[in-house]
Design a protein around this motif. Structure first.
Motif, PDB file in Angstrom:
ATOM      1  N   VAL A   1       7.675  -8.297 -16.423  1.00 11.46           N
ATOM      2  CA  VAL A   1       8.770  -9.059 -15.848  1.00 11.46           C
ATOM      3  C   VAL A   1       8.778 -10.385 -16.589  1.00 11.46           C
ATOM      4  O   VAL A   1       7.798 -11.130 -16.540  1.00 11.46           O
ATOM      5  CB  VAL A   1       8.546  -9.299 -14.342  1.00 11.46           C
TER       6      VAL A   1
ATOM      7  N   ALA B   1       4.226  -7.269 -14.065  1.00 10.50           N
ATOM      8  CA  ALA B   1       4.842  -7.405 -12.743  1.00 10.50           C
ATOM      9  C   ALA B   1       3.761  -7.559 -11.680  1.00 10.50           C
ATOM     10  O   ALA B   1       2.672  -6.990 -11.792  1.00 10.50           O
ATOM     11  CB  ALA B   1       5.693  -6.175 -12.451  1.00 10.50           C
TER      12      ALA B   1
ATOM     13  N   ASP C   1       6.799  -9.877  -7.367  1.00 15.70           N
ATOM     14  CA  ASP C   1       8.014  -9.356  -7.981  1.00 15.70           C
ATOM     15  C   ASP C   1       8.541  -8.172  -7.185  1.00 15.70           C
ATOM     16  O   ASP C   1       9.744  -8.046  -6.947  1.00 15.70           O
ATOM     17  CB  ASP C   1       7.735  -8.919  -9.436  1.00 15.70           C
TER      18      ASP C   1
ATOM     19  N   HIS D   1      12.108  -8.002  -5.244  1.00 18.97           N
ATOM     20  CA  HIS D   1      13.054  -6.938  -5.579  1.00 18.97           C
ATOM     21  C   HIS D   1      13.424  -6.118  -4.348  1.00 18.97           C
ATOM     22  O   HIS D   1      14.580  -5.710  -4.186  1.00 18.97           O
ATOM     23  CB  HIS D   1      12.430  -6.036  -6.649  1.00 18.97           C
TER      24      HIS D   1
ATOM     25  N   VAL E   1      10.407  -2.424 -10.955  1.00 24.15           N
ATOM     26  CA  VAL E   1       9.845  -3.554 -11.703  1.00 24.15           C
ATOM     27  C   VAL E   1       8.645  -3.124 -12.541  1.00 24.15           C
ATOM     28  O   VAL E   1       8.118  -3.912 -13.325  1.00 24.15           O
ATOM     29  CB  VAL E   1       9.434  -4.738 -10.783  1.00 24.15           C
TER      30      VAL E   1
ATOM     31  N   TYR F   1       5.559  -2.156 -11.470  1.00 24.28           N
ATOM     32  CA  TYR F   1       4.294  -2.716 -11.019  1.00 24.28           C
ATOM     33  C   TYR F   1       3.175  -1.679 -11.106  1.00 24.28           C
ATOM     34  O   TYR F   1       3.338  -0.538 -10.684  1.00 24.28           O
ATOM     35  CB  TYR F   1       4.419  -3.203  -9.568  1.00 24.28           C
TER      36      TYR F   1
END
Lengths: 342, 342
Positions: free
Chosen positions: B5, B10, B14, B18, B51, B53
């Motif tokens: 990100v 991420a 984040d 989101h 994202v 993650y």
């Protein structure tokens, strides 16, 4: 009952001297290691009886393998306040037969979540956490599986046992001391990120209490927010701070580390502390006694704080449904050269 | 592979942003807690994918409960060097999915025996110990049950993996720097108890190496043994030290804490450092940059030291019969104002 050798409890060394063997040999006997010859073992056992050596409760627990682990989560062990806190928790926990895992969170929300919501290994019996980012509500939502005690003033709520000092009252002590020494033009250095309910905000509020009562002003421009509470940041602040006749005559810093940085920058500028400006810190870090001039600061009672925190862990394990407790630990103003009367 | 990100991995934050939920809710989903409503869980899982993650390996290990514990035994966590060492070990261990128990020994033989000969709880996979009192032979006699690594120069032997810096070489760097700045009348502050094979003795030997080569003298009266290596002791030494034209023009201290105490005492006496006398420390403690004048010192590479120590633990567990290794960690002279050319 522990017997005494020359007025103190007998130690392994005393046993070793009495038996004419090394301390390691005594330790091997105490640990039941098979390598020790029978004759030596008998001699050591006789010496143990002779000098009245009693292994400590902690030692017995450790050897029995039943010792417990307490997790202590703090932002950074290198900070003098947190290393002093860790020292006291380790010492006090050892007295109780416990060992201490240190977790560093850097004050970051993810790290704080990690330590609050997981126990890193078997045998952990409780968590002491100094939260910087998580609120009490955040923590409640995480529902820690372990007895959890909050240390410090960063999170106020009623979901957890908490131990802290009355920062606002301590800040009033600081400000009253400075006013009593004739200081009138205050600056406050060090407020935290976020909504401002943490110690920085409480300390600022205490200073305001006193100044308001004295009819003195603390304009917004005299409140210096900082990205962190470290020495480098103190230097940056100290480099630009207007002090002396046309500037501030008292600088209250939210930590000793900030104050040490401010003192360093002022010394480089040729500013005389305390003649031109008084400076105070917070935490009574060891270096506050050894900087020049030595630093007036707020001391915690870490023994009291650690005992209360570990006591809360024990109480909650005995009664998980127990109503959360709050322990206000004492504080004390330590007056040194940086606020000397001039 | 970790998605990014804005150029960085991420994070939970984040994901929370989101998904439009709190970070705590994301954490609850990641921990598989049942309290999260199905709709919210689905939204969080979608956000995790969006994202990119990726929970860290350490986080996964912690959550799976398989994380391991490393025992780090040191004299006193409040000492700046040991708190910096602990910080680095904790950080490095976390990268490896390990947590760290801190044991304080106060440098006392009994405490050192305790940590070397017992593992305090289940799950401990290795011991890093900074011995002050036990010799390598003592330790060998204790036959630690865990992979054990000695940190520092206090015990030299070949029974254990060891990590240390070349103290004698570093002391030569210090002395050569001072000679290069025109200093001729040296004092050395800080040698330990006992037979003198520890760091104090090695550092003194390095200073002697250089002075001998320069044809300079270091009489016995210029070597000041100290009961400990702390700041208060430095003050006591600094209060009586003859310096300036009729005394020493260079004071080499075995630790930064001693040097900080010496600087404090000299400032109170009105002695100008470095004009009247140069002062050096050892360890590059944070405060060495912030005292006035800032302190010339020897810096360790703690990342290297911690990585080597944990590497030895891992290697020994893979091969318990492995021949003990020695790792010499790099050092570096950090020149600051306390030895400025005058």
């Amino acid at each position: 009952m522990t017997s005494l050798v020359r007025g103190r409890p007998a130690t392994v060394k005393d046993v070793a001297r009495h038996a004419g063997v090394s301390a390691s040999t005594v330790s091997n006997v105490l640990h039941g290691r098979s390598s020790v010859a029978d004759e030596i073992r008998a001699r050591v056992e006789a010496a143990i009886a002779d000098v009245g050596y009693v292994p400590s409760a902690a030692g017995r627990l450790l050897r029995s393998g039943t010792s417990e682990v307490i997790q202590l989560a703090l932002p950074d062990i290198r900070s003098p306040y947190y290393s002093a806190l860790a020292h006291t928790v380790i010492q006090r926990a050892r007295d109780l037969g416990m060992t201490v895992v240190i977790e560093e969170t850097d004050g970051a929300v993810e790290q704080e979540q990690r330590v609050a919501s997981s126990h890193p290994h078997r045998g952990v019996g409780g968590t002491l956490i100094c939260p910087m980012s998580l609120t009490s509500d955040d923590l409640a939502e995480l529902r820690p599986e372990l007895p959890t005690v909050l240390l410090g003033e960063h999170t106020q709520g009623d979901a957890f046992d908490q131990v802290f000092i009355d920062s606002r009252a301590a800040a009033r002590d600081v400000a009253a001391h400075l006013v009593g020494r004739g200081r009138r033009r205050f600056a406050f250095v060090g407020t935290e990120r976020g909504e401002g309910t943490g110690p920085g905000a409480l300390r600022l509020a205490g200073v305001r209490d006193v100044l308001r009562a004295e009819g003195l002003d603390l304009p917004d421009a005299a409140v210096l927010g900082t990205p962190d509470f470290g020495r480098e940041t103190g230097i940056s602040v100290g480099e630009g701070l207007p002090v002396g006749e046309d500037g501030f005559d008292a600088v209250v810093c939210a930590t000793d580390e900030l104050a040490v940085g401010v003192l360093h920058a002022l010394a480089r500028r040729g500013v005389d502390v305390p003649r031109d400006v008084a400076v105070t810190g917070w935490d009574d870090a060891p270096e506050s006694r050894f900087v020049t001039p030595s630093l007036t600061t707020v001391a915690h009672d870490l023994d009291d704080l650690a005992a209360a925190a570990l006591g809360f862990v024990t109480a909650r394990r005995a009664d998980p449904a127990r109503r959360p407790g709050r322990h206000v630990s004492p504080h004390r103003l330590v007056v040194r050269d940086s606020t000397r009367a001039v």
